[in-house]
Design a protein around this motif. Sequence first.
Motif, short mmCIF file in Angstrom:
data_model
loop_
_atom_site.label_atom_id
_atom_site.label_comp_id
_atom_site.label_asym_id
_atom_site.label_seq_id
_atom_site.Cartn_x
_atom_site.Cartn_y
_atom_site.Cartn_z
N HIS A 1 0.83 -1.21 0.00
CA HIS A 1 0.00 0.00 0.00
C HIS A 1 0.87 1.26 0.00
N GLY A 2 2.04 1.16 0.60
CA GLY A 2 2.95 2.32 0.63
C GLY A 2 3.55 2.59 -0.74
N VAL A 3 3.86 1.53 -1.46
CA VAL A 3 4.41 1.71 -2.81
C VAL A 3 3.31 2.23 -3.73
N VAL B 1 -1.60 5.67 -6.83
CA VAL B 1 -2.81 4.86 -6.93
C VAL B 1 -3.75 5.29 -5.81
N ASP B 2 -4.98 5.60 -6.15
CA ASP B 2 -5.96 6.02 -5.16
C ASP B 2 -6.14 4.91 -4.11
N GLY C 1 -8.98 -6.03 -8.81
CA GLY C 1 -7.84 -5.17 -9.14
C GLY C 1 -8.34 -3.74 -9.18
N GLY C 2 -8.64 -3.27 -10.35
CA GLY C 2 -9.38 -2.02 -10.40
C GLY C 2 -8.62 -0.79 -10.82
N TRP C 3 -7.29 -0.83 -10.87
CA TRP C 3 -6.59 0.33 -11.41
C TRP C 3 -5.90 -0.09 -12.70
N GLU D 1 -1.19 3.08 -16.35
CA GLU D 1 -1.34 4.49 -15.99
C GLU D 1 -0.38 4.87 -14.85
N HIS D 2 -0.14 3.91 -13.96
CA HIS D 2 0.69 4.19 -12.78
C HIS D 2 2.05 3.51 -12.83
#
Lengths: 324, 363
Positions: free
Chosen positions: B99-101, B107-108, B122-124, B128-129
Amino acid sequence: MTTLTLAKAINEGLRRSMEDNAKVLVMGEDVGKLGGVFRVTDGLQKDFGEDRVIDTPLAESGIIGTAIGLALRGYRPVCEIQFDGFVFPAADQIITQLAKMPLRSLGKIKLPVVVRIPFGGGIGAVEHHSESPEAYFTHTAGLRVVACSNPADAYTMIQDAVRGDDPVIFFEPKRRYWDKAEVDLGAPGLPLDRAKIVRPGADLTLLAYGPMVKTCLEAAAAAEEEGRDLEVVDLRSLNPLDLEVLTDSVRRTGRCVVAHEAPVFSGFGAELAARLTERCFYHLEAPVLRVGGFSTPYPPSRLEDYYLPDLDRVLDAVDRSFAY
Amino acid sequence: MTADASHGVDTPPELVQLLTPEGERVEHPDYDIELTEEEVRSLYRDLVLVRRIDLEAVALQRQGELGLWASLLGQEAAQIGSGRALTDADMVFPTYREHGVAWCRDVDPVKLLGLFRGVSNGGWDPAEHNFHLYTIVIGSQTLHAVGYAMGLQRDGAEAATMVYFGDGATSQGDVNEAFIWASVTNAPVVFFCQNNQWAISEPLERQSRIPLYKRASGFGFPGVRVDGNDVLACLAVTRQALRNAREGQGPTLIEAFTYRMGAHTTSDDPSRYRLADELEAWKLKDPIERVKAYLFKNRLADQEFFEKVDAEADALGKDVRGRCLTLPDPPPEAIFQNVYAGPHALIDEEREQFLTYLAGFER
């Protein structure tokens, strides 16, 4: 028209795919300098270089896992699994990642990875070299599963598989690798997900794919001498299934026998029998019968002629169907 | 037979450290880092904010709003230090705990929560990131990272991939295959192993007889152990490894020596397999407290700064919570979407049949 073996037809199809798209890669064990143990990739490394035809470490999970990574970077890898029985170390990557990542990404990711697997028996091989693992993969949503049966189809099907944006498990009938036929290198071929009536007939439908198509054609020729007119349908695609062609055929003939080398129990024939019974119930004169491998592991090769369904076993099933 | 795998709190001599648990800046012969005051304050802010997101997620799970959460508590420095070493062009392959990375890759956080809430798997958009989807099967993503790195090589890109995994994952075949592939292809990949000492209930000596970073030498590339609770050291070591990868010097294994201060996931109960004393000892090495002490002692930040960051964290937590609670459930037809890129007759048929069936209940 050119006369090609099935192995050479795949080779030509791969060559054409690599010429058309610089992102197409070939990777696997011994696919480079050696040209693969069946020589399907013969000469490709010489012509396209080591960056595009990659001799990989001897690790099947690694082949599929790195192919996924390459696909994420925009490449279109064609992986060779050397023999059917060696796909299982890669099964985790195929089932948990290759098949599911596009859905996981809500469609953002496409994984145009082709996994070529020589399958089936009949070559007098040692254990793990004669298996028919297709049902493991047809049961996994997210994969397309196809099997070629002849040089002309092999040539176009491999190109279609490479061109598509979905992962494809591409089964090649290894005992038919050396069968020759005329191939029109300019013809587009039937779409990848379509079944083909390879011999029209009126009395009974034989359903087969891969190596069993030839066996069924031979069986149909023999049956003709006995006055029976058998239709032979080559599935070509196992997932998705061209139910329209199959249903139409079975409704016309009223009888159906499914043949494959894999064990009958929980084999792909079970899916065909169930689907066709649902769709053709009022047209059927007999239950859909299945002929295939026994519910045993593949036997030592001195026994494989007993295990593999041959012309006589197919015709025996045909007789049983007509006995209803 | 047991072997010393140094899973306890004793610091092994090989550890790269630039900031002691007491907040003292120390030198290391091979690694150093020049950071502005603003940059150090920014790292502190990252650490505090990701801990706050994590805390909020654990609370949301306890309140029944998430099915599960895998807490990063204690691993903030390993993730922020390595995450801030990345360039935009680098590609990241995370586990399900990064989550930190993800924060470093913009990433929202609500998208991470969505996965654990069950609205998607997943969802992102990874492209894009340049941050791949979370991978739940242990170690699978290491091979994807190496394959991606092979693609970077072929493209002549000035970029590297970094792949995250844990101490337990080092026992997986895929991770060992990834080491081999990266080695023989000289792939531009950094293997970032967060050794948090525990694979659910199994301590490190269930996975390895030797310190994990030493595995690298057998595969033919460098390995380094860094204090995973030291954000400066993690940043310095990772920067160097990524630079080496981009410059064609091949892979590096980084073992970030850290500690999972929470449970494996919210479904886990660490009191069944480890002593509370161990956690207490590691609390003294907290990744955030040492940066705060450093900033404070060196007058690089004042009380107002710390209060501002805390207020920002509270606002972030509130925002994340609010948006998590209003995440809509996907419609039932989502089951059938995106299974294939191309058309698939059977799935189309099943979708139509199922929607018709559902519509029957509305009449």
